[in-house]
Scaffold this motif. Structure first.
Motif, PDB file in Angstrom:
ATOM      1  N   ASN A 143      39.034  23.120 118.649  1.00  0.00           N
ATOM      2  CA  ASN A 143      39.186  21.710 119.034  1.00  0.00           C
ATOM      3  C   ASN A 143      38.067  21.266 119.971  1.00  0.00           C
ATOM      4  O   ASN A 143      37.573  20.131 119.869  1.00  0.00           O
ATOM      5  N   ALA A 144      37.665  22.140 120.900  1.00  0.00           N
ATOM      6  CA  ALA A 144      36.562  21.801 121.811  1.00  0.00           C
ATOM      7  C   ALA A 144      35.262  21.636 121.035  1.00  0.00           C
ATOM      8  O   ALA A 144      34.469  20.715 121.314  1.00  0.00           O
ATOM      9  N   MET A 145      35.036  22.506 120.057  1.00  0.00           N
ATOM     10  CA  MET A 145      33.835  22.395 119.238  1.00  0.00           C
ATOM     11  C   MET A 145      33.836  21.078 118.461  1.00  0.00           C
ATOM     12  O   MET A 145      32.830  20.353 118.422  1.00  0.00           O
ATOM     13  N   SER A 148      33.347  18.032 120.983  1.00  0.00           N
ATOM     14  CA  SER A 148      31.982  17.918 121.506  1.00  0.00           C
ATOM     15  C   SER A 148      31.010  17.482 120.417  1.00  0.00           C
ATOM     16  O   SER A 148      30.112  16.670 120.660  1.00  0.00           O
ATOM     17  N   THR A 149      31.201  18.002 119.210  1.00  0.00           N
ATOM     18  CA  THR A 149      30.335  17.597 118.094  1.00  0.00           C
ATOM     19  C   THR A 149      30.519  16.123 117.768  1.00  0.00           C
ATOM     20  O   THR A 149      29.543  15.397 117.529  1.00  0.00           O
ATOM     21  N   ALA A 150      31.774  15.654 117.784  1.00  0.00           N
ATOM     22  CA  ALA A 150      32.047  14.248 117.488  1.00  0.00           C
ATOM     23  C   ALA A 150      31.383  13.331 118.520  1.00  0.00           C
ATOM     24  O   ALA A 150      30.787  12.310 118.165  1.00  0.00           O
ATOM     25  N   ILE A 151      31.461  13.705 119.794  1.00  0.00           N
ATOM     26  CA  ILE A 151      30.839  12.875 120.831  1.00  0.00           C
ATOM     27  C   ILE A 151      29.326  12.886 120.678  1.00  0.00           C
ATOM     28  O   ILE A 151      28.652  11.851 120.820  1.00  0.00           O
ATOM     29  N   VAL A 257      34.498  17.869 127.784  1.00  0.00           N
ATOM     30  CA  VAL A 257      35.444  18.273 126.739  1.00  0.00           C
ATOM     31  C   VAL A 257      36.255  19.485 127.184  1.00  0.00           C
ATOM     32  O   VAL A 257      37.491  19.513 127.044  1.00  0.00           O
ATOM     33  N   ILE A 258      35.592  20.499 127.733  1.00  0.00           N
ATOM     34  CA  ILE A 258      36.289  21.717 128.154  1.00  0.00           C
ATOM     35  C   ILE A 258      37.242  21.423 129.307  1.00  0.00           C
ATOM     36  O   ILE A 258      38.383  21.899 129.334  1.00  0.00           O
TER      37      ILE A 258
END
Length: 291
Positions: A143-145, A148-151, A257-258
């Motif tokens: 979910n963090a990946m 962060s990728t979406a942002i 994100v984290i």
């Protein structure tokens, strides 16, 4: 300009692969639960299903990269602003970093290959390791990946040219010099988008990989994974593909994100803890009658 063979899937290919993996995973899981001869499907099915989710996220990344291709002149203007801001803040020049690579052809080629392959290769290796060895920690990292990728993709809709395309900055296109570029000509629909330098998804993913390994592994050698984001930052700057600012913004996105994920997890766990039920105190009237 010679272009290195692009081994990355297009978003259309990735969508088909994601659907195939997802359907195969669900079918194997269901069959494995009812047929003894297919019991192995109980273990393989979830892996294929999760692989389909990851490939689906990759397809969205590729699609967003195609949609994010902006105007060249806008990208140059934004790049010049970033360059001037870095000089105002007295950040080290990207040119000085590249000078460490230019006199060494072998080191330059290794840096180009690292840039082209290791960001995605180590990410996939980490996800497989986490799914196989630390399944309970997998959803949080995935979910963090994804977040962060979406942002990063949302930010990348603002076109920014990389240093190697910025006129007059003295940065060399190191990959093109050795025929290892994964990019086609500016404006071409083929290949990866090269006008979305801000932020660096390479750096964002490398930090996610390091965070996952350090927080989930129990090995005393786990801290060596920090070498990966350090090399990644050096490579993306030294090859002329990113500014220092691209790496800093990517790190800030990962930190948000984290931290947000940890806060939400702690609150969710606190909400699930059953509250102790206190016994009702005897009423005053009842006590008076007893006395």
């Amino acid at each position: 300009m010679k272009i290195m063979a692009n081994l990355m899937l297009s978003w259309q290919q990735a969508v088909l692969l994601a659907l195939g993996l997802g359907v195969a995973g669900v079918l194997l899981l269901r069959v494995g639960r009812v047929a003894w001869a297919w019991r192995w499907g109980v273990h393989v099915g979830p892996f294929l299903r999760e692989a389909g989710v990851v490939v689906g996220l990759y397809a969205l990344w590729q699609l967003a990269g195609n949609l994010a291709q902006g105007g060249y002149h806008q990208a140059i203007a934004h790049a010049q602003w970033i360059w001037q801001t870095e000089r105002t803040l007295r950040l080290p020049s990207e040119v000085d970093v590249q000078r460490l690579l230019l006199p060494h052809p072998l080191l330059s080629e290794i840096a180009n290959l690292y840039y082209a392959t290791m960001h995605f290769g180590l990410l996939i290796a980490m996800l497989i390791w986490l799914f196989a060895r630390h399944r309970d920690g997998y959803p949080g990292v995935r979910n963090a990946m994804a977040a962060s990728t979406a942002i990063c993709l949302l930010v990348s809709f603002i076109p920014v040219a990389p240093p190697r395309l910025l006129p007059g900055d003295g940065v060399v296109d190191l990959a093109a010099r050795y025929g290892e570029s994964v990019y086609s000509a500016v404006g071409s629909a083929a290949g990866a988008d090269q006008l979305s330098a801000m932020p660096s998804v390479h750096v964002a993913w490398s930090i996610i990989v390091a965070w996952a390994v350090i927080t989930r592994s129990t090995s005393r050698w786990r801290w060596l994974i920090l070498i990966h984001p350090l090399i990644t930052v050096f490579v993306v700057v030294g090859t002329g593909n990113h500014y220092w600012a691209d790496a800093l913004v990517a790190a800030a996105i990962d930190a948000v994100v984290i931290s947000t994920g940890a806060l939400l997890t702690s609150r969710f766990r606190a909400a699930r803890v059953p509250q102790p039920v206190s016994e009702p105190e005897p009423s005053t009237a009842g006590s008076a009658r007893r006395s």
